[in-house]
Each structure stands twice: as structure tokens, then as C-alpha cells.
Design a protein around this motif. Structure first.
Motif, short mmCIF file in Angstrom:
data_model
loop_
_atom_site.label_atom_id
_atom_site.label_comp_id
_atom_site.label_asym_id
_atom_site.label_seq_id
_atom_site.Cartn_x
_atom_site.Cartn_y
_atom_site.Cartn_z
N SER A 176 28.68 39.38 29.10
CA SER A 176 29.54 40.40 28.92
C SER A 176 29.34 41.57 29.69
O SER A 176 27.91 42.21 29.83
N PRO A 177 29.96 42.52 30.31
CA PRO A 177 29.66 43.47 31.17
C PRO A 177 29.29 44.89 30.43
O PRO A 177 29.38 45.02 29.42
N ASP A 192 32.52 49.38 31.05
CA ASP A 192 33.01 49.80 32.33
C ASP A 192 32.66 51.19 32.88
O ASP A 192 32.66 52.04 31.94
N ASP A 257 42.10 41.59 36.73
CA ASP A 257 41.00 41.64 35.36
C ASP A 257 41.65 42.03 34.14
O ASP A 257 41.18 42.08 32.95
N GLU A 442 38.82 36.05 30.16
CA GLU A 442 37.66 36.98 30.28
C GLU A 442 36.45 36.65 30.94
O GLU A 442 35.88 36.88 31.60
N SER A 443 36.10 35.28 30.53
CA SER A 443 34.94 34.60 31.00
C SER A 443 35.04 34.29 32.39
O SER A 443 34.37 34.40 33.41
N ASP A 446 34.84 37.62 34.77
CA ASP A 446 33.74 38.12 34.62
C ASP A 446 32.61 37.29 35.56
O ASP A 446 31.39 37.74 36.00
#
Length: 602
Positions: A176-177, A192, A257, A442-443, A446
Motif C-alpha cells: 500500500s502506498p 499520496d 488510478d 487498487e492492487s 499499485d
């Protein structure tokens, strides 16, 4: 999930957290909260709903100190105050926010927390209690945090505050970012950079497996072996004219995104909290009286219509035809006795589609426009309108509008199927399935480095490429090929995999790239056979398979989703491959030659 922001050492922490959470709203969320600790005083405030509601609740709260904030999209547990972040340990000592999914949360609970009654239903609350458990065994906060990380399996971005020493925040990430922002006299952390851009333009990346101890004036990075790591910050340079694009180099990448958040927004727009459809009754009733549905679109919208056809027929048992607007405007087919028309258009201004709508209106036939632009021409002139709720799509090559069109048609198909008493429609938990899709998207988004590398090795020097699949995979192959040709100018064609041997395989030669999609068990084995056919003639294959159908040699394995919504996931790698193919050719990703965003001429 979905957004994290944190501050240490500021006198304006509360406002920084709230501003950061507002910046993270684009990700989609259903609850929000903040925690601030200062001089041995602490408060946690959280609520279901919007950041504006949270803002009102903390209006009279302390502003200075060390704080963490979070916007959550419910995965484990409903969107309630107890399940919202930050989570405070029962002892009151530790506060934590978390993005991601802890896969072994049940084991953690059984192993370490058997004597604790949790406040909510989240995997995240278990994490903060495990830290508290280890601290009670005599470990320091960093050692307790590290021990927890050794036990946890899954994806996470974590920010932890120890109220007994609130001069620092403890951070960690895996998949996860998470970014650190360096300001003057205080430091920040966020999912972010946009969550922190009002405070600083200096950022430090956090890598998977690293732990960070962040104070107002220092940042200590520890790798998996607890060795100190030094890393320079980078400066985010944002042109004032590009603020909508934020830190993204191109609108297209930003819009790719945004797709997980759009899925969540659509759930909120088209399903009530009690699970009822918000599709207007008059639309469903009028469609229920029809004997055939005609879907009209151009380009990407036509491709979305091909997917929508399968969804509508599967859930309603009403026959569906999909037509190219540019053809139908001049060559109207023989219509059924009670037709209903659906027009798919991102802009709502597509001239070819409007030409068909004008003729439909002359025949006084019912119609529905599904568009991203409220008040657009096709929206005004059709009988009914449903909005995509995708937010502005600036890049010429459509991405999030495509997945939004498919999703809205799924909501429509379910509502209509239920009206008609179809058991398949009744049995489809659309909120659950699209929630899984959002997490899968999402995965995938990323993991950009992987797609950049694949594009470099697979598409960098080619002048042509083929995309193949069967069933829904064929429909997505058409869209993948269009994306590639639109922005990279590579000659790309999408084919039903079984059709290659009926002529087109003559074009396969040594080194020809062939992208193959496999998301259906029954047809996947046949597509595997087609892959062997092209490989035996020298083709270079890139296989994208759904989890459970993969082979060791496949380039991309997609998270498993319901078979009816696989196009929402299979298209993501194709969008990213096209993006990087264009980027690596130094082309204008957002504004490809000869193309316009809204096609207002026939």
C-alpha cells in the motif's frame, strides 16, 4: 483503506489533517477520523460520512501536536464510528491508522487477543491491539511495532502514535502506498503527495518492508534487517496550470488510478445504505416492457456495450443488440415491436450517437443516455439519463469512463432483472462484488513498475500487436487493442481467439506480440490452445490470467473476481501497457495525434 495523512511537530496539526483528508476524498470513502496527541492530552474523533462532518465535530478541539487522520472505505465491518479509523488500543496508549488488508487477522486475534473484546469488526483494530500486547511484554514501542510486523501477513500502510511519547510517528508499508513529506520544523506522512502538497514539495519514498520513526526534525528509516537506510528527498514540481493533474505526469495515468475510487462512488450513488437500487423506477419499468434492448456507442463506448450486452442478457433474459452509432445512423436495422435504446457516451456530445437518437425520437421510442456529463446534448434529448459519476476525464484515451459505463450497466441490469423476477439478478450481491473489484483494481494500479517493464520488453520495438480472448475476454481484447493504437500508434487488433486460425494467423511471424486474456475456466483452455498455435509460428505471447486459471509462465495474474465483472479487472493491465508503450516512445500520452476527446462531427 483508503487514505492516510499524519503530522508531527506542528502547531496547526488539526487543520493540516483536515486539509489532507479533503485532498484524499477522490479515493472514495465512507467514514473519516483524526487523532491528535499533545503534552499528555489526546483526543480521537471519527464519524461515518464525509470529511466536512468530521470538520464540524473537531471545530473546538486542540490544534497543536502529533496527529494522524484517515478516510476509510469499509472492507472488514460496516461504515460505523467504531469501525472508522484511527483505532485506539483498549489501554488508551496507542492510536493507529491502516490502509490495506490483513490476511491473518483471525489468527492474530486468536493468538494474542483472546481476552480482549474488540470495539468494532476491523482487521486494523487487531493490529493496534497486537502492538499494545507486545508493549506490555516489556518491549519498547519500536520493538513492539517491529514484532507486530513480523506476525502480520497482508498489505498495509501503517501510522502509529504512542501517547506516552507523542514526539514521533511510527510508519511501515507493504504494497500500500505511503510517502513522507519534509516541512520546515515539522514533518508529514500521507498516502499520496497531494495530501501534503499545501505544506511541502519535498517527499521521501517509503519502500515495502521498511519501518520509519518520524519526528518533527528527523526521519529514521530501517530496512527489513533493522539496518539504517539513507535516502534523499525529491522535489515535486507542479505547474500551476496543471493543478488538476496533481503530481501525475499525465491525466491518463491519474484517471487509471482513479478507477477504484470510481467503483466505490458508483456503489454510493446507485445503492442505498439498506441495499436498494436508486435506479429511477420509471427507467426500470419502461425497460421491463421492452422486448429487445439496443445499445448504441462508438469506440470505447461500443466496447463497453459489448460487455453490457452480456450483463443485461444474463441478468434480465431480454435480448440485446450492440450497434456502432456511425453505422446505425445510416443503416437502421429492423426493430422489434417494443425496443428500448441505451446510448453510451462519455461526453454526451458524440455526433454519431446523436444522429441515431434524433431518428429514435422521431419514432417516439424510449431511450436512456449513460454519460459522464450532466446536461449534455444526448442527456437532454434522451428520455432518461444515468450518470457515470467518474469525475472529469481529460485524457483523450478513455479509461475510467469505460469501466464506469460497464458498472452502471451492471447496476441497471440487476435492477431490471429483479423487477422481472430473475433469480440470477436477485442472487448477485453487487455491492460486495464491486467492492472486490475496487480492491483488485487498487492492487493492480499499485504495481506500475511491473507493467512498465513488460511494455519495455514486449512492445518497445514492435510495429504491430494482437490481442486475443474468448467471450468477455474478446470484448476486452478489442478495448485493449484500441488503447494501444490510440496513444502508441502501434498497429493493434483485437480478435476472438478462435478466429485467428481462420485467416489472421497468416500475419503472425517471428517476434509478433500476442496479448492473451484468460478469465473464463470453460473457454480458457481453448485460448491456451490458440496461444500455442501462434507461439509455434514465432509469436511472442503475454498471457494475462485470472487467479485460479493461471500457469507458471503467465506474465500477469489477476485477483479473482466474479465472472460477470472480469472486464473491470482484465482491462487495467491493458490500459497500463498502452500508457507505458506510449511513454517509452516519447509520445503525447494525453493528446494523441488526430484525435479529440469529444467527437462532435460525424
Amino acid at each position: 483503506m483508503c487514505g492516510i495523512v499524519g503530522v508531527v511537530g506542528s502547531q496547526n496539526t488539526k487543520n493540516i489533517l483536515l486539509n489532507g483528508l479533503h485532498k484524499l476524498e477522490y479515493r472514495g470513502y465512507d467514514s473519516a477520523g483524526i487523532m491528535i496527541s499533545h503534552n499528555e492530552e489526546m483526543f480521537v474523533t471519527k464519524t461515518p460520512g464525509r470529511v466536512a462532518e468530521l470538520e464540524a465535530l473537531v471545530a473546538n478541539k486542540e490544534s497543536a501536536g502529533t496527529g494522524i487522520g484517515h478516510t476509510r472505505w469499509a472492507t472488514h465491518g460496516e461504515p460505523t464510528e467504531n469501525n472508522a479509523h484511527p483505532h485506539l488500543s483498549k489501554s488508551g496508549r496507542f492510536g493507529l491508522v491502516h490502509n490495506g488488508v490483513i490476511e491473518n487477522f483471525e489468527w492474530l486475534k486468536e493468538t494474542y487477543l483472546s481476552d480482549i473484546t474488540l470495539s468494532g469488526d476491523t482487521d486494523s483494530e487487531i493490529v493496534v491491539e497486537v502492538v499494545d500486547y507486545f508493549s506490555k511484554q516489556g518491549l519498547s514501542t519500536i520493538d513492539a511495532f517491529s514484532k507486530m510486523l513480523e506476525e502480520v501477513k497482508g498489505s498495509y500502510a501503517l501510522a502509529l502514535i504512542d501517547t506516552e511519547d507523542d514526539s514521533q510517528i511510527f510508519l511501515a508499508k507493504n504494497k500500500s502506498p505511503l510517502l513522507v513529506g519534509l516541512a520546515d520544523g515539522y514533518n508529514l506522512v500521507g498516502s499520496d503527495a497531494m495530501a501534503m502538497i499545501n505544506e511541502t514539495d519535498r517527499f521521501v519514498e517509503i519502500m515495502d518492508g521498511e519501518k520509519i520513526i518520524l519526528s518533527a526534525t528527523n526521519m529514521l528509516i530501517l530496512n527489513k534487517d533493522n539496518e539504517e537506510v539513507t535516502r534523499d528527498f525529491y522535489v515535486a514540481e507542479i505547474d500551476a496550470n496543471d493543478t488538476e493533474k496533481g503530481l501525475y505526469p499525465h491525466y491518463m495515468l491519474k484517471e487509471i488510478d482513479e478507477q477504484p475510487a470510481v467503483m466505490r462512488t458508483l456503489i454510493q450513488e446507485y445503492v442505498t445504505p439498506t441495499g436498494e437500487s436508486t435506479i429511477p423506477v420509471e427507467i426500470v419499468s419502461e425497460m421491463a416492457e421492452s422486448d429487445r434492448i439496443y445499445v448504441v456507442g462508438c469506440g470505447t463506448s461500443w466496447h463497453a456495450g459489448l460487455v453490457g450486452k452480456k450483463m443485461l442478457e444474463e441478468l434480465t433474459q431480454i435480448p440485446v443488440e450492440v450497434h456502432l452509432a456511425s453505422e446505425m445512423g445510416y443503416d437502421m436495422p429492423i426493430l422489434s415491436k417494443k425496443p428500448f435504446f441505451i446510448f453510451l457516451t462519455q461526453s454526451g456530445e458524440t455526433a454519431d450517437s446523436r444522429q441515431v437518437l434524433v431518428k429514435i425520437n422521431e419514432m417516439k421510442l424510449p431511450s436512456l443516455t449513460i454519460t459522464n456529463v450532466k446536461g449534455s446534448t444526448l442527456s437532454r434529448e434522451a428520455t432518461h439519463t444515468l450518470l457515470l459519476h467518474a469525475g472529469p476525464e481529460i485524457a483523450v484515451a478513455s479509461t475510467k469512463a469505460y469501466t464506469s459505463q460497464i458498472s452502471v450497466m451492471l447496476f441497471l441490469a440487476k435492477a431490471l432483472g429483479e423487477k422481472l423476477g430473475q433469480e440470477k439478478a436477485k442472487g448477485l450481491d453487487i455491492v460486495h462484488e464491486l467492492g472486490i473489484v475496487a480492491a483488485a483494481m487498487e492492487s493492480l494500479v499499485d504495481d506500475k513498475d511491473h507493467y512498465s517493464e513488460l511494455s519495455q520488453s514486449f512492445l518497445n520495438e514492435t510495429r504491430n500487436a494482437f490481442y486475443i480472448g474468448r467471450g468477455l475476454d474478446y470484448a476486452v481484447s478489442l478495448e485493449g487493442a484500441l488503447k494501444l493504437k490510440e496513444i502508441s500508434y502501434i498497429q493493434a487488433e483485437g480478435f476472438a481467439a478462435g478466429e485467428l486460425k481462420h485467416g489472421t494467423i497468416a500475419l503472425i511471424e517471428k517476434g509478433t506480440p500476442v496479448v492473451a486474456l484468460i478469465s473464463n475456466k470453460e473457454m480458457g483452455s481453448h485460448t491456451r490452445g490458440n496461444i500455442k498455435e501462434v507461439e509455434s509460428r514465432g509469436a511472442k505471447s503475454l498471457v494475462i490470467a485470472l487467479e485460479g486459471l493461471e500457469k507458471e509462465t503467465d506474465a500477469i495474474v489477476l485477483p479473482h473476481v466474479h465472472e460477470l465483472v472480469t472486464p473491470l479487472v482484465t482491462v487495467i493491465p491493458l490500459q497500463l501497457l498502452a500508457y507505458y508503450a506510449s511513454l517509452q516512445r516519447d509520445l503525447d500520452v494525453d493528446k494523441p495525434r488526430n484525435l479529440a476527446k469529444s467527437v462532435t462531427v460525424e
